[in-house]
Design a protein around this motif. Structure first.
Motif, PDB file in Angstrom:
ATOM      1  N   ILE A  19       0.828  -1.202   0.000  1.00 41.17           N
ATOM      2  CA  ILE A  19       0.000   0.000   0.000  1.00 41.17           C
ATOM      3  C   ILE A  19       0.864   1.255   0.000  1.00 41.17           C
ATOM      4  O   ILE A  19       0.555   2.234  -0.683  1.00 41.17           O
ATOM      5  CB  ILE A  19      -0.942  -0.010   1.219  1.00 41.17           C
ATOM      6  CG1 ILE A  19      -1.956  -1.148   1.106  1.00 41.17           C
ATOM      7  CG2 ILE A  19      -1.672   1.333   1.361  1.00 41.17           C
ATOM      8  CD1 ILE A  19      -2.746  -1.416   2.374  1.00 41.17           C
ATOM      9  N   ASN A  91       2.052   4.388   7.065  1.00 37.98           N
ATOM     10  CA  ASN A  91       1.592   3.094   6.578  1.00 37.98           C
ATOM     11  C   ASN A  91       2.450   1.924   7.034  1.00 37.98           C
ATOM     12  O   ASN A  91       2.062   0.769   6.871  1.00 37.98           O
ATOM     13  CB  ASN A  91       1.542   3.138   5.034  1.00 37.98           C
ATOM     14  CG  ASN A  91       1.147   1.811   4.431  1.00 37.98           C
ATOM     15  OD1 ASN A  91      -0.013   1.411   4.518  1.00 37.98           O
ATOM     16  ND2 ASN A  91       2.102   1.114   3.832  1.00 37.98           N
ATOM     17  N   ASN A 141      -3.344   7.393   8.870  1.00 33.99           N
ATOM     18  CA  ASN A 141      -2.650   6.193   9.329  1.00 33.99           C
ATOM     19  C   ASN A 141      -3.337   4.956   8.776  1.00 33.99           C
ATOM     20  O   ASN A 141      -4.565   4.934   8.627  1.00 33.99           O
ATOM     21  CB  ASN A 141      -2.681   6.111  10.865  1.00 33.99           C
ATOM     22  CG  ASN A 141      -2.204   7.375  11.533  1.00 33.99           C
ATOM     23  OD1 ASN A 141      -1.127   7.874  11.215  1.00 33.99           O
ATOM     24  ND2 ASN A 141      -2.998   7.892  12.460  1.00 33.99           N
ATOM     25  N   THR A 142      -2.563   3.919   8.513  1.00 32.33           N
ATOM     26  CA  THR A 142      -3.148   2.654   8.080  1.00 32.33           C
ATOM     27  C   THR A 142      -3.400   1.768   9.285  1.00 32.33           C
ATOM     28  O   THR A 142      -2.484   1.279   9.932  1.00 32.33           O
ATOM     29  CB  THR A 142      -2.237   1.922   7.086  1.00 32.33           C
ATOM     30  OG1 THR A 142      -2.030   2.751   5.936  1.00 32.33           O
ATOM     31  CG2 THR A 142      -2.882   0.615   6.635  1.00 32.33           C
ATOM     32  N   SER A 144      -6.597  -1.278  10.336  1.00 31.34           N
ATOM     33  CA  SER A 144      -6.989  -2.560   9.751  1.00 31.34           C
ATOM     34  C   SER A 144      -8.419  -2.895  10.140  1.00 31.34           C
ATOM     35  O   SER A 144      -8.914  -2.462  11.193  1.00 31.34           O
ATOM     36  CB  SER A 144      -6.063  -3.675  10.243  1.00 31.34           C
ATOM     37  OG  SER A 144      -6.529  -4.955   9.848  1.00 31.34           O
ATOM     38  N   LYS A 161      -3.985  -2.504  16.327  1.00 26.98           N
ATOM     39  CA  LYS A 161      -4.805  -1.706  15.422  1.00 26.98           C
ATOM     40  C   LYS A 161      -5.997  -1.084  16.143  1.00 26.98           C
ATOM     41  O   LYS A 161      -6.390   0.057  15.845  1.00 26.98           O
ATOM     42  CB  LYS A 161      -5.263  -2.560  14.240  1.00 26.98           C
ATOM     43  CG  LYS A 161      -4.120  -3.061  13.365  1.00 26.98           C
ATOM     44  CD  LYS A 161      -3.307  -1.919  12.768  1.00 26.98           C
ATOM     45  CE  LYS A 161      -2.231  -2.408  11.817  1.00 26.98           C
ATOM     46  NZ  LYS A 161      -1.492  -1.315  11.162  1.00 26.98           N
ATOM     47  N   ASN A 184      -7.889   7.458  10.032  1.00 24.17           N
ATOM     48  CA  ASN A 184      -7.327   6.130   9.749  1.00 24.17           C
ATOM     49  C   ASN A 184      -8.066   5.502   8.589  1.00 24.17           C
ATOM     50  O   ASN A 184      -9.282   5.695   8.432  1.00 24.17           O
ATOM     51  CB  ASN A 184      -7.471   5.201  10.961  1.00 24.17           C
ATOM     52  CG  ASN A 184      -6.542   5.539  12.102  1.00 24.17           C
ATOM     53  OD1 ASN A 184      -5.713   6.452  11.993  1.00 24.17           O
ATOM     54  ND2 ASN A 184      -6.674   4.825  13.196  1.00 24.17           N
ATOM     55  N   ASN A 186      -8.864   1.601   7.244  1.00 22.41           N
ATOM     56  CA  ASN A 186      -8.879   0.256   7.820  1.00 22.41           C
ATOM     57  C   ASN A 186      -9.123  -0.764   6.719  1.00 22.41           C
ATOM     58  O   ASN A 186     -10.261  -1.173   6.466  1.00 22.41           O
ATOM     59  CB  ASN A 186      -9.966   0.166   8.887  1.00 22.41           C
ATOM     60  CG  ASN A 186      -9.699   1.059  10.080  1.00 22.41           C
ATOM     61  OD1 ASN A 186      -9.471   2.263   9.936  1.00 22.41           O
ATOM     62  ND2 ASN A 186      -9.718   0.481  11.272  1.00 22.41           N
ATOM     63  N   PRO A 187      -8.040  -1.179   6.040  1.00 21.39           N
ATOM     64  CA  PRO A 187      -8.214  -2.132   4.944  1.00 21.39           C
ATOM     65  C   PRO A 187      -8.677  -3.505   5.432  1.00 21.39           C
ATOM     66  O   PRO A 187      -8.334  -3.956   6.527  1.00 21.39           O
ATOM     67  CB  PRO A 187      -6.807  -2.223   4.330  1.00 21.39           C
ATOM     68  CG  PRO A 187      -6.084  -1.008   4.819  1.00 21.39           C
ATOM     69  CD  PRO A 187      -6.654  -0.725   6.170  1.00 21.39           C
ATOM     70  N   THR A 224      -6.647   1.238  -2.125  1.00 18.02           N
ATOM     71  CA  THR A 224      -6.453   1.714  -0.766  1.00 18.02           C
ATOM     72  C   THR A 224      -5.758   3.066  -0.765  1.00 18.02           C
ATOM     73  O   THR A 224      -6.120   3.976   0.001  1.00 18.02           O
ATOM     74  CB  THR A 224      -5.640   0.690   0.033  1.00 18.02           C
ATOM     75  OG1 THR A 224      -6.178  -0.615  -0.184  1.00 18.02           O
ATOM     76  CG2 THR A 224      -5.677   0.994   1.511  1.00 18.02           C
ATOM     77  N   ALA A 228      -6.649   7.053   0.802  1.00 21.39           N
ATOM     78  CA  ALA A 228      -5.700   7.876   1.555  1.00 21.39           C
ATOM     79  C   ALA A 228      -5.497   9.231   0.890  1.00 21.39           C
ATOM     80  O   ALA A 228      -5.476  10.276   1.564  1.00 21.39           O
ATOM     81  CB  ALA A 228      -4.374   7.144   1.704  1.00 21.39           C
TER      82      ALA A 228
END
Length: 256
Positions: A19, A91, A141-142, A144, A161, A184, A186-187, A224, A228
């Motif tokens: 990502i 990330n 921020n990444t 989840s 997370k 954030n 959240n993938p 993703t 962002a």
């Protein structure tokens, strides 16, 4: 038409793969000037050269995100080069050892929490300090889907997370008076090396995981990164403190 991030200076931490790499490529295409950060200098150099060939600007900075002095250095170098820091995409992270809690050591737990949660706190603190001087900025921020869900073996990862999402809400309140937004993403299942590592590179199980998503597939790093980029842009000026799922519906209760 100008890009979403035209003329903005920012940093992408965890830019060497997945990502983060997709985000660096996209942000450069959208007109941003970038500092790209990861542990592996050779990968960063290759990415910076690729972005330059496409007409973009990316400066590689090798760093260890578990060290507070490295976060200060990232911000200092980025600001020295570009004159300001307008946005940051944090990330970088680790999947940890992804084993059942009863098989996990204290050292494994600490490594995951330090890398995924403490490092985010250090990143945001350093970045927001500079953005306050600028008169504002945006941070993404990444996190989840595992902040709100679970898989066998995800105890430390899910905890890290979920902690990120808790940190987010308080940070949004504290930073809003300085015109700094923070969100954030959240993938869910995204086709990256880290996701494959979580499934121990078992292609059969990995494929089944993708099909379990209501949309019938895993997401892509580029999809993703698009979220962002939007959140970092002025088009998201009224969005802060949100943890936004981008998971193809996977975390909807009962859908499996």
């Amino acid at each position: 038409m100008s890009g979403l991030l035209e003329g903005k200076a920012g940093v992408v931490i965890g830019a060497s793969s997945g990502i983060g790499r997709a985000a660096a490529e996209l942000f450069a295409d959208e007109g941003a000037k970038l500092a790209i950060v990861a542990r592996r200098q050779e990968r960063l150099n290759e990415l910076a050269e690729q972005i330059a060939r496409s007409g973009g600007t990316a400066v590689p900075i090798a760093a260890d995100i578990t060290r507070s002095e490295d976060h200060a250095r990232i911000v200092e170098e980025t600001t020295s080069i570009f004159g300001r820091l307008d946005f940051a995409f944090n990330n970088a992270g680790t999947i940890g050892n992804f084993v059942p809690m009863l098989e996990q050591s204290e050292e494994d737990w600490t490594h995951t929490i330090d890398t995924n949660l403490k490092a985010i706190w250090m990143s945001v603190r350093a970045q927001a300090t500079q953005m306050k001087k600028n008169g504002g900025g945006a941070i993404v921020n990444t996190s989840s889907w595992l902040a709100v869900g679970a898989l066998p073996g995800s105890t430390s990862y899910s905890a890290s997370k979920a902690g990120m999402d808790g940190l987010l809400r308080a940070a949004a309140l504290e930073l809003a008076p300085f015109d700094i937004r923070i969100n954030n993403i959240n993938p869910g299942g995204i086709d990256t090396d880290m996701t494959r590592q979580a499934f121990q590179d078992d292609e059969t199980v990995f494929a089944a995981f993708g099909k379990a998503h209501p949309i019938g597939r895993l997401g892509t790093p580029r999809e993703t990164a698009e979220l962002a980029a939007f959140l970092l842009s002025s088009r998201a000026a009224n969005i802060t403190g949100q943890a936004i799922l981008i998971d193809g519906g996977y975390s909807i209760p009962g859908q499996r």
